[in-house]
Design an enzyme around this catalytic site. Structure first.
Site, PDB file in Angstrom:
ATOM      1  N   ASP A 286       0.823  -1.201   0.000  1.00 24.86           N
ATOM      2  CA  ASP A 286       0.000   0.000   0.000  1.00 24.86           C
ATOM      3  C   ASP A 286       0.867   1.266   0.000  1.00 24.86           C
ATOM      4  O   ASP A 286       1.894   1.330   0.686  1.00 24.86           O
ATOM      5  CB  ASP A 286      -0.895  -0.014   1.245  1.00 24.86           C
ATOM      6  N   GLU A 356       1.312  -0.489  -5.097  1.00 25.40           N
ATOM      7  CA  GLU A 356       0.315   0.540  -5.363  1.00 25.40           C
ATOM      8  C   GLU A 356       1.049   1.867  -5.469  1.00 25.40           C
ATOM      9  O   GLU A 356       1.638   2.338  -4.497  1.00 25.40           O
ATOM     10  CB  GLU A 356      -0.719   0.631  -4.244  1.00 25.40           C
TER      11      GLU A 356
END
Length: 617
Positions: A286, A356
Site C-alpha cells: 500500500d 500501489e
C-alpha cells in the site's frame, strides 16, 4: 526453485552437436532465471514493441518454410519464438487476481461485517469463478478509523474478522483448491494506537522516538513546513506532550514510519517474514511512493497548473493537489527499501509482490526494478483512472503501458478497486461487459474487484451511514450481492453499509441461472484466456470507435482477434486482418457464434467479440 517454463517429456531428434548446444542453452537459462522471466517470455515482450505487427505478416509468408523445418527437426518448435498455451507460466502470470474486500464479502456470525470464516465459506465460488489469486484488504488489528489501513498490530488478526486460526483455515482452504492468497502490506504508517507510536510519543528520549518522523515547530510556532496531507490539511500534527510535530501523509491518526531508521526497516521485514512463514503467497504494498521524504524538510513548490477556482476546499485533500510532491513521494532511496523487501520474499519460493503507486508512466514503471529485483509489477491504474471510453483513448492507454515496460517485464490491468468508483457506474452498464472482455484478453495479469463479475454498481450511502474517513469511497465498498433475499445473502444481521437497490437483479444466484449473464460471461472469459495467456499481442486497428487487437502464436499459427465497440450504437467495420477462417467464439452478449466476415463485421453498442482464426492457410 521452479522454472517459469516446464519442458514436456517428448522424444526429440537432434544431432550430437545440436544436443550439446541445447544443453548449454538450457543450463544458462536455468542459471539466470531465478524465477524471473524466461527467454521465451522476453520474446513475448519484444513482440509487443514497434515491429510487433510485422511479425504476423512474416508468419504468413513463412508458413511453408515452417512446415518443412518441422518435418526435419520437430523439436525446434518446442523451444522457438514465444511460449505456447501448453507451456507453464509462473503462477501469478497465469492467474486472475481477485480483490476481496473482507468486510463486505461474507458475514458468518450475523454482526453485519464480513469476516474470514465468511470468505472461507465462499472458496468454492472463487474457484468456480476461475480466479486464481485472492487479495485481501487489511485484516490486521486496528481501531478501524480507516477501515484497517490504520494498523495497531501487524501480526494479529482484528477481532472484527476473526482469529489467526480462522486465517489459517482460510489459507488452507484456498491452497487445497489450488488458489493463492496475498495480503495487504501497509508499511508507510501505523495507527496512533500502535505500541510503537505510543512509546515514540512518550518523550523525546524514547527508544522508539526515531521510529517516526518528528520535527520542531517552524519559527512562527506552526508546522515545520507546507506539506499537505492526502486527506486534507497539514501533514503535521502537534504533540502537546513533547512540543514537536509528527508527520502523517494521510490522517492524523496514521503517523508515518521513519525508514531512515534501520530498526524500522528490520521490523517491517520481520512482518513480511511472519506471514510468509505462515504460508501466504505474497503482498500488495500500500502507498509505496510515500515511504521516504526529504530529510531537510524543505517546502514543496506550488504547482503552477493548480487553480483555486477549481478546488472545493470543503472536499478533503483538495489542496493537496496545489503542491508538486517531489519531496514527499518517490523520493530517492525509496527503491532501496522495496528491493530489501524483494530479498525477503526471494528467501521463499515464487512469492508475488505488487506495488500501489498512482504515478505518471515514467515513474510507475520504475517499480519493476532492474532485472526483477523489486516488484513483480506495479499496479497499472491507467484504465482504472480513465474517463474517456473511446477506442482511440483505450488503445493509447494499452500501448503506453506496453511500450514503457522494461524489457522482460510482465503487464497487468485494473478496472476497479476499493478507492475508485465501480466500472459499471463509471463507464455504464452497456459497456461494462465489453470492458471485462478487454480486461481478461489483454496480455498480462488482470485484477478483478469483487462484484465486477456480476455488474455491481456504486451504492448511495446516506451521510448518517458513512464509514469512510475520506468521504466518497463507501459507495464502491458495499456488501457482496449473493442472492435476492434478505440482505442479499451477505448477513443475517444489519449490514455495515447499505445494499444496492438493484441487488435483487444483479446477484450471484440470479446470474448463475442465466446462460447470458455477466457472471456466465466472466466464467467463460476466465476459461478461454487460458488458451492464449502466453500469446503475443498486436494492435490490429482503431476504426471509428471500434478497437481490435490480436493475441497470436506464430509457431502454431493460432490467432485470437478481439474486437470491441466502445460506442453505445451499432457499428459495422472492415477488419483488415491476416487471420484466416475466422470463427466467432464469443460475444459479450453470449448469444451468437460461428463463421464471420471480417470485411463486414457488425457489432452492437458496447459489444465485444472474440474471433479465432489461423495465420496460415
Amino acid at each position: 526453485m521452479e522454472s517459469d517454463l516446464e519442458l514436456k517429456d517428448e522424444t526429440i531428434q537432434m544431432s550430437p552437436d545440436d544436443l550439446k548446444q541445447e544443453e548449454e542453452r538450457l543450463f544458462a537459462l536455468d542459471s539466470e532465471s531465478d524465477d524471473k522471466e524466461t527467454v521465451e517470455e522476453d520474446q513475448i515482450r519484444a513482440l509487443t514493441g514497434p515491429d510487433k505487427y510485422v511479425y504476423i505478416r512474416k508468419a504468413i509468408g513463412a508458413g511453408v518454410l515452417v512446415t518443412l523445418v518441422a518435418l526435419v527437426a520437430s523439436s525446434v518448435a518446442l523451444i522457438a519464438t514465444a511460449p505456447r498455451c501448453n507451456e507453464k507460466l509462473v503462477w501469478w502470470k497465469s492467474a486472475i487476481i481477485y480483490q476481496c474486500y473482507p468486510r463486505s464479502f461474507q458475514d458468518s456470525n450475523g454482526d453485519g461485517s464480513g469476516d474470514l470464516a465468511g470468505i472461507t465459506s465462499r472458496v468454492q465460488y472463487l474457484k468456480d469463478l476461475g480466479v486464481k489469486v485472492v487479495w485481501l484488504n487489511p485484516i490486521f488489528a486496528s481501531p478501524q478509523k480507516d477501515n484497517g489501513y490504520d494498523i495497531s498490530d501487524y501480526t494479529s488478526i482484528d477481532p472484527l474478522y476473526g482469529t489467526l486460526s480462522d486465517f489459517n483455515s482460510l489459507l488452507e482452504a484456498l491452497h487445497r483448491e489450488g488458489l493463492y492468497l496475498i495480503l495487504d502490506f501497509v508499511p508507510n504508517h501505523t495507527s496512533d494506537e500502535h505500541p510503537w507510536f505510543i512509546e515514540s510519543r512518550s518523550g523525546v528520549t524514547s527508544a522508539k522516538r526515531d521510529w517516526y518522523v518528528w520535527a520542531n515547530p517552524s519559527q512562527d510556532g506552526g508546522p515545520p513546513n507546507n506539506w499537505q496531507s492526502v486527506f486534507g490539511g497539514s501533514a503535521w500534527s502537534l504533540d502537546n506532550l513533547t512540543g514537536q510535530y509528527y508527520l502523517h501523509q494521510f490522517s492524523d491518526f496514521q503517523p508515518d514510519l521513519n525508514y531512515r531508521n534501520p530498526e524500522v526497516i528490520s521490523a517491517m521485514q520481520s512482518v513480511l517474514s511472519f506471514w510468509l512463514d505462515l504460508g501466504v503467497d505474497g503482498f500488495r504494498v500500500d502507498a509505496a511512493k510515500f515511504l521516504l521524504e526529504d530529510p531537510y524538510l524543505r517546502n514543496e513548490s506550488v504547482d503552477p497548473s493548480f487553480s483555486n477556482t477549481t478546488c472545493n476546499v470543503s472536499i478533503p485533500g483538495c489542496l493537496y493537489n496545489s503542491l508538486i510532491h517531489n519531496l514527499t513521494t518517490d523520493y530517492p532511496g525509496l527503491h532501496d527499501i522495496t528491493r530489501g523487501w524483494r530479498k525477503v520474499l526471494d528467501c521463499y519460493s515464487n512469492k508475488l509482490m505488487v506495488a500501489e503507486a498512482y504515478d505518471p508512466i515514467d515513474i510507475v514503471v520504475q517499480y519493476y526494478g532492474t532485472n526483477g529485483d523489486e516488484f513483480n509489477f506495479p499496479f497499472n491504474f491507467f484504465l482504472l483512472g480513465n474517463t474517456n471510453w473511446t477506442a482511440s483513448a483505450v488503445s493509447e492507454i494499452i500501448s503506453t503501458w506496453l511500450d514503457n515496460m522494461p524489457s522482460g517485464a510482465w503487464a497487468n490491468w485494473v478496472l476497479g478497486n476499493h478507492d475508485n468508483p465501480r466500472i459499471a457506474s463509471k463507464a455504464g452498464l452497456y459497456l461494462a461487459r465489453a470492458l471485462n472482455v478487454l480486461l481478461l484478453t489483454l496480455p498480462g495479469t488482470p485484477t478483478t474487484y469483487y462484484g465486477e463479475e456480476i455488474l455491481m454498481t456504486n451504492v448511495f450511502v446516506p451521510p448518517n451511514q458513512t464509514q469512510d474517513v475520506y468521504q466518497g469511497r463507501d459507495v464502491e465498498r458495499t456488501p457482496m450481492q449473493w442472492d435476492g433475499g434478505l440482505n442479499a445473502g451477505f448477513t443475517s444481521g444489519s449490514p455495515w453499509l447499505p445494499l444496492a437497490t438493484n441487488y435483487t437483479t444483479f446477484n450471484v444466484m440470479n446470474e448463475s441461472l442465466s446462460n447470458t449473464s455477466m457472471l456466465a460471461l466472466y466464467k467463460q472469459l476466465a476459461s478461454l484466456r487460458q488458451e492464449f495467456i502466453s500469446f503475443a499481442y498486436s494492435l490490429d486497428s482503431v476504426e471509428g470507435n471500434v478497437l481490435s487487437f490480436h493475441r497470436y502464436d506464430s509457431s502454431s499459427s493460432v490467432d485470437y482477434l478481439v474486437v470491441i465497440n466502445f460506442a453505445s450504437e451499432s457499428s459495422t467495420v472492415a477488419i483488415k486482418s491476416p487471420s484466416l477462417h475466422p470463427q466467432l467464439l464469443l460475444s459479450s452478449m453470449l448469444d451468437k457464434s460461428g463463421p464471420v466476415d471480417l470485411s463486414n463485421l457488425s457489432l452492437r453498442g458496447g459489444e465485444a467479440l472474440i474471433i479465432k482464426g489461423s495465420l496460415t492457410v
